[in-house]
Structure formats: structure tokens, C-alpha cells
Design a protein around this motif. Structure first.
Motif, PDB file in Angstrom:
ATOM      1  N   LYS A  86      -5.444  -2.270  -1.644  1.00 25.46           N
ATOM      2  CA  LYS A  86      -4.684  -2.680  -2.824  1.00 25.46           C
ATOM      3  C   LYS A  86      -4.431  -1.467  -3.708  1.00 25.46           C
ATOM      4  O   LYS A  86      -5.333  -0.667  -3.963  1.00 25.46           O
ATOM      5  CB  LYS A  86      -5.448  -3.748  -3.615  1.00 25.46           C
ATOM      6  N   GLY A  87      -3.197  -1.316  -4.165  1.00 31.82           N
ATOM      7  CA  GLY A  87      -2.822  -0.163  -4.977  1.00 31.82           C
ATOM      8  C   GLY A  87      -2.156   0.945  -4.185  1.00 31.82           C
ATOM      9  O   GLY A  87      -1.614   1.891  -4.766  1.00 31.82           O
ATOM     10  N   ILE A  88      -2.172   0.842  -2.848  1.00 32.13           N
ATOM     11  CA  ILE A  88      -1.509   1.823  -1.987  1.00 32.13           C
ATOM     12  C   ILE A  88      -0.098   1.337  -1.668  1.00 32.13           C
ATOM     13  O   ILE A  88       0.088   0.200  -1.222  1.00 32.13           O
ATOM     14  CB  ILE A  88      -2.286   2.030  -0.670  1.00 32.13           C
ATOM     15  N   THR A  89       0.897   2.180  -1.904  1.00 29.79           N
ATOM     16  CA  THR A  89       2.293   1.828  -1.623  1.00 29.79           C
ATOM     17  C   THR A  89       2.768   2.587  -0.395  1.00 29.79           C
ATOM     18  O   THR A  89       2.667   3.815  -0.327  1.00 29.79           O
ATOM     19  CB  THR A  89       3.201   2.172  -2.820  1.00 29.79           C
ATOM     20  N   VAL A  90       3.272   1.840   0.563  1.00 24.55           N
ATOM     21  CA  VAL A  90       3.748   2.399   1.832  1.00 24.55           C
ATOM     22  C   VAL A  90       5.254   2.165   1.949  1.00 24.55           C
ATOM     23  O   VAL A  90       5.724   1.035   1.797  1.00 24.55           O
ATOM     24  CB  VAL A  90       3.040   1.734   3.033  1.00 24.55           C
ATOM     25  N   LEU A  91       5.986   3.223   2.225  1.00 26.77           N
ATOM     26  CA  LEU A  91       7.424   3.100   2.507  1.00 26.77           C
ATOM     27  C   LEU A  91       7.612   3.180   4.014  1.00 26.77           C
ATOM     28  O   LEU A  91       7.265   4.185   4.630  1.00 26.77           O
ATOM     29  CB  LEU A  91       8.211   4.222   1.821  1.00 26.77           C
ATOM     30  N   GLU A  92       8.143   2.125   4.591  1.00 23.38           N
ATOM     31  CA  GLU A  92       8.277   2.045   6.039  1.00 23.38           C
ATOM     32  C   GLU A  92       9.738   2.176   6.454  1.00 23.38           C
ATOM     33  O   GLU A  92      10.540   1.273   6.242  1.00 23.38           O
ATOM     34  CB  GLU A  92       7.702   0.709   6.534  1.00 23.38           C
TER      35      GLU A  92
END
Length: 381
Positions: A5-11
Motif C-alpha cells: 500500500k502506498g506504492i504506485t506502479v505504472l504498467e
């Protein structure tokens, strides 16, 4: 609270390997935002098993992209590209599986991205690595299984090369990508710096063959050969394999041959007494056993072997397995709901945290479904 939680991933990834990595991170609490082309989205939306679709996207797409958000952007548009760069500046992880050179042309290669955000973890999936004669070939699961020798391990001696019935290369590669990303996130906590993580379908498929490749490399480069019938491992001694019984099948794993014969109340022939021949004479031994197993039912043999703690099992199909208490007690299935309110049954994350299952009821997003929210939250407009 979930650990990511709190980690942003751009896929930016498509099809299965990259998105399956995003799925695992989303299950563990990361916010995964798929960057997709407007209207049509990523190509994986149209890859279907048995032509099954849930809304306008395939069921396969929904299985690998649940609990994600979608941001539609035309990477050839300078305006949209500028928005993406603003998003990158605020992200923790970025993944893609474009062929070597594509991200350089777009202007989202690692050097450029790390200049925008020095802390970002930049994950790349390729088919064959970024150098060598195959670097720009299309990376696809069946092709990788075929090139790597993996197709020569399954099936019996006289069968043609047989690929796994799963997207094995894709899914293991996705798992390796997650491992690399999580390791880099831990490293970043210590150094404050991001990293570039690279995995390839070919290298991952070689890695999952480490047992047999090590045997090949250290045993005079002798090629694996499959058993005549019932082959389950090209390098293991008899009795390892699958046998037909009077009514079904039975699998026999790492069980000493002499103990198996004793339990079956049949004499171990003199020619098989020496353990050193159990691999060399594997076909003869398995053929001999096959004639004995077929005399009784699977239940009969299990009633003998299981009290002795032998490594044996019945052989189920999905209908039998999914209706067995052994499956039901795991509570492995879950229901997800699409944006249109359509329910779909699927499997859950296999990881438990402090004894609790991880469940997510949100299915895959529609193309660009979250543009407005993301524009506002990340100040992109």
C-alpha cells in the motif's frame, strides 16, 4: 494493511508476462495504473481462451488485470506524453515489455525516465534479452518454450515436442519481474536510488529448467530422454511416473522401488535389484509396474500406499478436484465484479498474510476508466 500500500506502479506492459507481475503487486496492495492506447487499450484485451469475453474485453484480460486502474494516453501525442512524464515523476515503479528500441523512440527509456524520477524502479520484460541475434524477434510463450528445449521434457518417448498447457514462460517471467522489483524497492530504502530491472522470457524459462540443465551440463551433455510411457520427468529414476490402473490413473513420485514392490506384494526381479540401474532400465521397470497397476483400482493401491506415507496420488480432472474437500478448504476462488456489474469467478492471490487470504473484488478496468481521477490526483491537466 497490505504490504505494498502506498506504492504506485505504472504498467505499460501487455499480454501476460508484464501484466501478471502487475497483478501480483496489485494483490499485495500496490496501486497499479495501466497506461493504454485510447479506445482499443492494450492488445491483450482481445486475446481470448475459448473465445470467452466479459464485456468488451476477454476473460483472460480480466484474470491478469483485476484490481488495476486504466489511464488512456496516446504516447505519440506530445500533450499526452507530457502528462505521462508528470505521472512518472510521482510513481514508484514502471514496467513495460516493448521490444528493444521502442521506448527510446517514444522517449521513455530508462535514462530519460530516471532523469525525471531518480527513485523509480524501471522494470523491463523482453523476449530474449536486449542483445544477440534474437533480440528483436517477437517474444511469445510457445516460441520460447520451443527454443529453450522445454518442449522436450513433457510427454512420452515417441511423442512430438510438447509445450506446457499453460503460459508457463510468461507466468514465471512475471514472477521473476516481481522478485526483482521488490528487491529493488528494499534496496531503494537503503540507497534512495532507483534501479533498472530486466527479465526475459527466455532467461526465465532457462531458470525454471535449472535442474535438468545442470544435469545436462555436468553429465557429458547427454540429452534428456523421456520414458516410453508414463513419463513425468525426463531425468528421474523409475518408478517416477503416471500409471493406468483398473479404473483410473495413479501417479508415483519419489518412492524407493524396492519398497514399492514390497508394498505391492510382488517380487522385485533380480535384474532391478541394483539401484544404479533404476534409471538405465527405467522403461523396463515402468513397463513391468504398468502390468501390475492395471490389475487393481486406484483406490485399492492408495489404500496400501498412503498408510505407508508413500508419495503417490490419484489423478483428477478439474471437475473432480474443484468439488473435493481438499480444494474447498483452501477457499481459493473468489468473485470479481466488472465496471458494468458483471460477476466473474476466478482464483485469488495464493499468498496469505498473517493467516488471512488476500481478496480483491474489482475486475479489470475499461480503457481510460480512471483518466479523470488520475488527472486530478496527480495534477496532470
Amino acid at each position: 494493511m497490505l504490504p505494498l500500500k502506498g506504492i504506485t506502479v505504472l504498467e505499460f506492459a501487455q499480454f501476460m508476462a508484464g501484466p501478471s507481475a502487475g497483478l501480483k503487486m496489485a494483490d499485495l496492495g500496490a496501486r497499479v495504473i495501466k497506461i493504454e492506447r485510447p479506445k482499443t487499450g492494450e492488445a491483450g484485451r482481445q486475446i481470448a481462451l475459448k473465445d470467452i469475453y466479459i464485456d468488451e474485453s476477454s476473460m483472460v484480460f480480466h484474470t491478469a488485470n483485476r484490481n488495476k486502474q486504466s489511464y488512456a494516453a496516446n504516447l505519440k501525442s506530445s500533450e499526452d506524453l507530457e502528462k505521462i512524464k508528470k505521472l512518472i515523476a510521482q510513481a514508484d515503479v514502471m514496467t513495460h515489455n516493448f521490444r528493444p528500441g521502442v521506448m527510446e523512440k517514444i522517449g521513455l527509456d530508462y535514462k530519460t525516465v530516471s532523469a525525471i524520477n531518480p527513485k523509480i524502479i524501471y522494470g523491463v520484460v523482453s523476449g530474449y534479452g536486449n542483445v544477440g541475434p534474437w533480440a528483436k524477434k517477437p517474444g511469445q510463450d510457445l516460441l520460447i518454450q520451443s527454443l529453450s528445449g522445454f518442449v522436450n521434457l513433457t510427454g512420452n518417448k515417441n511423442d512430438q515436442p510438447i509445450a506446457s498447457g499453460l503460459a508457463t514462460s510468461d507466468i514465471f517471467t512475471g514472477g521473476h519481474l516481481v522478485q526483482g522489483i521488490l528487491a529493488a524497492l528494499i534496496q531503494r530504502n537503503n540507497t534512495g536510488k532507483g534501479a533498472k530491472i530486466e527479465v526475459s522470457l527466455l532467461e526465465s524459462t532457462l531458470d525454471i529448467q535449472f535442474e535438468v540443465l545442470t544435469s545436462y551440463l555436468n553429465n557429458g551433455n547427454v540429452l534428456p530422454f523421456r520414458a516410453d510411457q508414463g513419463n513425468s520427468h525426463a531425468y528421474l529414476d523409475a518408478p517416477y511416473g503416471v500409471y493406468q490402473t483398473k479404473d483410473r490413473y495413479i501417479s508415483v513420485a519419489l518412492t524407493p522401488l524396492d519398497e514399492l514392490f514390497s508394498a505391492m506384494k510382488i517380487k522385485l526381479p533380480d535384474e532391478f535389484e541394483d539401484k544404479s540401474v533404476w534409471y538405465e532400465k527405467r522403461n523396463d521397470i515402468m513397463s513391468y509396474l504398468a502390468k501390475e497397476f492395471v490389475k487393481e483400482t486406484t483406490a485399492y493401491w492408495l489404500s496400501i500406499f498412503e498408510p505407508l506415507d508413500f508419495k503417490v496420488s490419484d489423478v483428477y480432472n478439474y471437475h473432480e478436484f474443484l468439488n473435493h474437500e481438499g480444494y474447498k478448504v483452501l477457499k481459493m476462488d473468489q468473485e470479481v465484479i466488472t465496471s458494468d456489474g458483471i460477476p466473474m469467478k476466478t482464483t485469488r492471490c495464493p499468498i496469505r498474510l498473517d493467516g488471512e487470504r488476500i481478496l480483491n473484488s474489482k475486475s479489470a478496468p475499461k480503457v481510460g476508466e480512471n483518466n479523470a481521477i488520475i488527472d486530478r490526483e496527480f495534477n496532470l491537466s
